[in-house]
Scaffold this motif. Structure first.
Motif, mmCIF file in Angstrom:
data_model
loop_
_atom_site.group_PDB
_atom_site.id
_atom_site.type_symbol
_atom_site.label_atom_id
_atom_site.label_comp_id
_atom_site.label_asym_id
_atom_site.label_seq_id
_atom_site.Cartn_x
_atom_site.Cartn_y
_atom_site.Cartn_z
ATOM 1 N N ALA A 180 1.100 -1.498 -0.313
ATOM 2 C CA ALA A 180 0.175 -0.494 0.186
ATOM 3 C C ALA A 180 0.995 1.382 0.490
ATOM 4 N N GLN A 181 2.465 1.190 0.329
ATOM 5 C CA GLN A 181 2.849 2.467 0.513
ATOM 6 C C GLN A 181 4.609 1.841 -0.352
ATOM 7 N N GLY A 182 5.365 2.995 0.088
ATOM 8 C CA GLY A 182 7.081 2.624 0.403
ATOM 9 C C GLY A 182 7.251 1.179 -1.126
ATOM 10 N N LEU A 183 8.392 0.215 -0.689
ATOM 11 C CA LEU A 183 8.994 -0.194 -1.891
ATOM 12 C C LEU A 183 7.970 -0.702 -2.148
ATOM 13 N N GLY A 184 7.027 -1.295 -2.024
ATOM 14 C CA GLY A 184 5.702 -2.327 -2.228
ATOM 15 C C GLY A 184 4.804 -1.994 -3.949
ATOM 16 N N THR A 232 -1.093 -6.083 -2.038
ATOM 17 C CA THR A 232 -1.673 -6.520 -1.173
ATOM 18 C C THR A 232 -1.415 -5.480 0.416
ATOM 19 N N ASP A 233 -2.330 -5.436 0.791
ATOM 20 C CA ASP A 233 -1.687 -4.700 2.275
ATOM 21 C C ASP A 233 -2.416 -5.163 3.741
ATOM 22 N N ILE A 234 -1.953 -4.628 5.006
ATOM 23 C CA ILE A 234 -3.474 -4.978 6.116
ATOM 24 C C ILE A 234 -3.286 -3.515 5.987
ATOM 25 N N CYS A 282 -4.425 -8.664 3.216
ATOM 26 C CA CYS A 282 -3.426 -9.286 3.591
ATOM 27 C C CYS A 282 -3.049 -9.011 4.556
ATOM 28 N N ASP A 283 -3.199 -10.140 5.334
ATOM 29 C CA ASP A 283 -1.943 -10.025 6.800
ATOM 30 C C ASP A 283 -0.740 -11.295 6.590
ATOM 31 N N VAL A 284 0.193 -11.177 6.340
ATOM 32 C CA VAL A 284 0.982 -12.158 5.705
ATOM 33 C C VAL A 284 1.586 -12.662 7.081
ATOM 34 N N SER A 285 1.197 -12.317 8.391
ATOM 35 C CA SER A 285 1.367 -12.911 9.766
ATOM 36 C C SER A 285 0.624 -14.168 9.705
ATOM 37 N N ASN A 320 7.549 -10.875 -1.696
ATOM 38 C CA ASN A 320 6.963 -11.029 -0.418
ATOM 39 C C ASN A 320 8.404 -10.137 -0.315
ATOM 40 N N ASN A 321 7.547 -8.618 -0.066
ATOM 41 C CA ASN A 321 7.719 -7.571 0.491
ATOM 42 C C ASN A 321 7.263 -6.765 1.937
ATOM 43 N N ALA A 322 6.431 -7.349 2.484
ATOM 44 C CA ALA A 322 6.075 -6.712 3.561
ATOM 45 C C ALA A 322 6.864 -7.311 4.878
ATOM 46 N N SER A 343 17.343 -8.358 16.055
ATOM 47 C CA SER A 343 16.256 -8.906 15.519
ATOM 48 C C SER A 343 15.539 -9.011 14.140
ATOM 49 N N TYR A 344 16.037 -7.760 13.615
ATOM 50 C CA TYR A 344 15.695 -7.251 12.508
ATOM 51 C C TYR A 344 16.306 -7.761 11.578
ATOM 52 N N CYS A 345 17.784 -7.763 11.695
ATOM 53 C CA CYS A 345 18.740 -8.708 10.489
ATOM 54 C C CYS A 345 18.577 -10.298 11.002
ATOM 55 N N SER A 401 15.046 -11.321 11.366
ATOM 56 C CA SER A 401 14.551 -11.881 10.520
ATOM 57 C C SER A 401 15.155 -11.643 8.857
ATOM 58 N N LYS A 402 16.108 -10.844 8.482
ATOM 59 C CA LYS A 402 16.302 -10.712 7.400
ATOM 60 C C LYS A 402 17.544 -12.234 6.518
ATOM 61 N N PHE A 403 18.623 -11.782 7.919
ATOM 62 C CA PHE A 403 19.332 -13.176 7.783
ATOM 63 C C PHE A 403 18.726 -14.944 7.117
ATOM 64 N N PHE A 409 19.588 0.801 3.602
ATOM 65 C CA PHE A 409 18.058 2.287 4.043
ATOM 66 C C PHE A 409 17.973 2.550 2.875
ATOM 67 N N THR A 410 16.372 3.174 2.566
ATOM 68 C CA THR A 410 15.857 3.304 1.135
ATOM 69 C C THR A 410 14.917 4.262 2.080
ATOM 70 N N ASP A 411 14.836 5.102 1.685
ATOM 71 C CA ASP A 411 13.677 6.261 1.852
ATOM 72 C C ASP A 411 12.258 5.543 1.817
ATOM 73 N N THR A 412 11.743 5.075 2.729
ATOM 74 C CA THR A 412 10.399 4.951 2.970
ATOM 75 C C THR A 412 9.771 5.523 4.451
ATOM 76 N N ASP A 413 8.477 4.825 4.826
ATOM 77 C CA ASP A 413 8.830 5.085 6.076
ATOM 78 C C ASP A 413 9.079 4.598 7.201
HETATM 79 N N1 LIG Z 1 13.123 0.935 3.590
HETATM 80 C C1 LIG Z 1 14.580 0.162 3.628
HETATM 81 O O1 LIG Z 1 15.078 0.619 4.045
HETATM 82 C C2 LIG Z 1 14.447 -0.791 3.561
HETATM 83 C C3 LIG Z 1 13.599 -1.833 3.656
HETATM 84 N N2 LIG Z 1 14.031 -3.258 3.439
HETATM 85 C C4 LIG Z 1 12.593 -3.755 3.731
HETATM 86 O O2 LIG Z 1 12.061 -3.584 2.351
HETATM 87 C C5 LIG Z 1 9.820 -3.912 2.795
HETATM 88 C C6 LIG Z 1 9.493 -2.620 2.255
HETATM 89 O O3 LIG Z 1 9.620 -1.526 2.924
HETATM 90 P P1 LIG Z 1 9.045 0.128 3.260
HETATM 91 O O4 LIG Z 1 8.795 -0.133 1.710
HETATM 92 O O5 LIG Z 1 10.970 0.365 3.160
HETATM 93 O O6 LIG Z 1 9.126 0.087 4.452
HETATM 94 P P2 LIG Z 1 7.156 0.628 4.802
HETATM 95 O O7 LIG Z 1 6.646 0.247 6.020
HETATM 96 O O8 LIG Z 1 6.776 1.774 3.778
HETATM 97 O O9 LIG Z 1 6.356 -0.154 3.758
HETATM 98 C C7 LIG Z 1 6.082 -2.033 4.276
HETATM 99 C C8 LIG Z 1 4.026 -2.365 4.198
HETATM 100 O O10 LIG Z 1 3.987 -3.173 4.897
HETATM 101 C C9 LIG Z 1 2.749 -3.348 5.599
HETATM 102 N N3 LIG Z 1 2.616 -4.308 6.049
HETATM 103 C C10 LIG Z 1 3.338 -4.030 7.867
HETATM 104 N N4 LIG Z 1 3.395 -5.666 8.424
HETATM 105 C C11 LIG Z 1 2.212 -6.493 7.629
HETATM 106 C C12 LIG Z 1 1.383 -7.520 7.360
HETATM 107 N N5 LIG Z 1 1.421 -8.205 8.547
HETATM 108 N N6 LIG Z 1 1.161 -7.822 6.220
HETATM 109 C C13 LIG Z 1 1.293 -7.053 5.559
HETATM 110 N N7 LIG Z 1 2.050 -5.855 5.040
HETATM 111 C C14 LIG Z 1 2.229 -5.558 6.430
HETATM 112 C C15 LIG Z 1 3.143 -2.361 5.783
HETATM 113 O O11 LIG Z 1 1.654 -1.542 5.812
HETATM 114 C C16 LIG Z 1 3.196 -0.865 4.558
HETATM 115 O O12 LIG Z 1 2.140 -0.651 3.789
HETATM 116 C C17 LIG Z 1 10.155 -4.425 4.092
HETATM 117 O O13 LIG Z 1 10.154 -6.404 3.948
HETATM 118 C C18 LIG Z 1 11.920 -3.743 5.196
HETATM 119 O O14 LIG Z 1 11.950 -4.388 5.454
HETATM 120 C C19 LIG Z 1 14.991 -3.343 3.097
HETATM 121 C C20 LIG Z 1 16.237 -2.819 3.111
HETATM 122 C C21 LIG Z 1 15.876 -1.160 3.234
#
Ligand SMILES: NC(=O)C1=CN([C@@H]2O[C@H](COP(=O)(O)OP(=O)(O)OC[C@H]3O[C@@H](n4cnc5c(N)ncnc54)[C@H](O)[C@@H]3O)[C@@H](O)[C@H]2O)C=CC1
Ligand SMILES: CC/C=C\C[C@H](O)[C@H](O)/C=C/C=C/C=C\C=C\C(=O)C/C=C\CCC(=O)O
Length: 314
Positions: free
Chosen positions: A70-74, A91-93, A119-122, A146-148, A206-208, A210-212, A241-245
């Motif tokens: 719904a936002q960010g990278l996805g 999809t998103d929550i 969709c709640d991936v958890s 798989n981005n969430a 712990s974030y690490c 999960s990603k490892f 690090f990427t410019d998202t929330d």
């Molecule tokens: N922005 C960054 O610095 C980096 C981000 N990432 C990864 O990129 C992916 C996307 O993150 P961003 O767009 O940066 O952050 P974001 O916070 O903007 O987006 C994450 C999205 O995941 C959704 N989300 C959270 N819990 C969820 C759930 N249970 N089910 C479904 N959706 C859920 C959120 O509602 C949000 O829309 C993440 O996996 C993050 O770990 C990886 C490296 C760097």
């Protein structure tokens, strides 16, 4: 703790080498010739072959399922795919945000090409139901993203559940649906990990973890000797690090908050567009199986590793 740039670079490089991750690999070159893999057989209707190169052809009418979009990278990955003619179930929550984006994308790319689903991936059931609904609308899925993800050291179980188990279950749904030996059409699974899945980061341990874990899952599937007969490929994107929330961290979400802020600033922050560029290089590549692409502010887009099976000869 204060690291100078060269010390930090040394630590990261040394760590990468310990894990067998090559630190100097050639950068990607844009692919210029259409390739039959992984998207064959070609189903390009003549009226759409108006693009300057093969890129639009490769993704045209392919169907993608993207989580956390719904936002960010996805959201940005979804738009990049739509822009190249793919159909996307994102999809998103966050339902109201998702519905808004769905309206914008439907107006721009056509209702028949766009679908937003809660969709709640958890939740295994939520993932399975939304995947099923996407298949009902589009017929099948070619590309699973798989981005969430979340970054919150105060929600350990949620973080592992979302970042790791959600991505594993999403991948397995896609595998079962796509595998040619079970009647599927083949396809590509892209897991969005992080550079924090390749090197230890003491302020988000712990974030690490999960990603490892996700990188380990990716490498394991990518090394499966049966992938070619199943028509499957596994790619893994590791942005820094990427410019998202997700970077708008509150103090309790991170250990050593000030160190985290300082180091993030020091390493620099990727633009979302740069990460999308790396993503497209992966999904448009002739063969992305086993690839890990890292994207960092200072070192741009690089291959990190192509997995190979050390067991296939056994
Ligand atoms: N922005 C960054 O610095 C980096 C981000 N990432 C990864 O990129 C992916 C996307 O993150 P961003 O767009 O940066 O952050 P974001 O916070 O903007 O987006 C994450 C999205 O995941 C959704 N989300 C959270 N819990 C969820 C759930 N249970 N089910 C479904 N959706 C859920 C959120 O509602 C949000 O829309 C993440 O996996 C993050 O770990 C990886 C490296 C760097
Ligand atoms: C603030 C933390 C919040 C969220 C975490 C992010 O979502 C992201 O996934 C975490 C990324 C962590 C990255 C850690 C290390 C990054 C390393 C590099 O970028 C290496 C690049 C260059 C080093 C060279 C130099 O120092 O000159």
């Amino acid at each position: 703790m204060n690291f100078t740039p060269s010390v930090l670079s040394f630590i990261l490089t040394a760590e990468a080498e310990v894990y067998g991750i090559p630190t100097k690999k050639p950068k990607f070159h844009q692919q210029v010739q259409p390739s039959p893999s992984p998207w064959s057989p070609w189903k390009v209707s003549e009226n759409i072959v108006t693009c300057e190169n093969n890129i639009i052809m490769q993704l045209f009418n392919r169907v993608a399922f993207v989580t956390g979009a719904a936002q960010g990278l996805g959201k940005a990955f979804s738009e990049a795919l739509l822009n190249r003619g793919a159909k996307v179930c994102f999809t998103d929550i966050q339902v109201s945000k998702g519905k808004e984006v769905e309206k914008t994308y439907s107006d721009k790319y056509g209702q028949d090409r766009v679908l937003f689903l809660h969709c709640d991936v958890s939740s295994s059931a939520s993932l399975a139901n939304s995947f099923k609904d996407a298949v009902s609308k589009f017929g099948h899925i070619d590309l699973m993203v798989n981005n969430a993800g979340i970054a919150d050291e105060s929600r350990l179980r949620d973080m592992v559940n979302i970042n790791l188990i959600g991505a594993i279950e999403g991948s397995m749904l896609a595998v079962e649906h796509m595998r040619k030996d079970k009647g599927g059409k083949g396809g590509v699974v892209i897991n969005i990990a992080s550079t924090a899945g390749l090197t230890g980061v003491y302020f988000v341990p712990s974030y690490c973890a999960s990603k490892f874990g996700l990188v380990g899952f990716h490498l394991s599937w990518a090394s499966n000797p049966y992938n070619s007969q199943m028509g499957l490929q596994f790619g893994c994107l590791c942005p820094a690090f990427t410019d998202t929330d997700i970077l708008n961290q509150k103090e309790k979400q991170m250990l050593y908050f000030e160190d985290g802020q300082r180091i993030t600033k020091h390493l620099g922050i990727n633009r979302v567009e740069k990460v999308v560029q790396g993503f497209l290089q992966m999904v448009e590549s002739e063969n992305c199986n086993g690839d890990i692409i890292t994207i960092t502010a200072k070192e741009d887009i690089q291959y990190s590793r192509r997995a190979s099976s050390k067991m296939s000869h056994l």
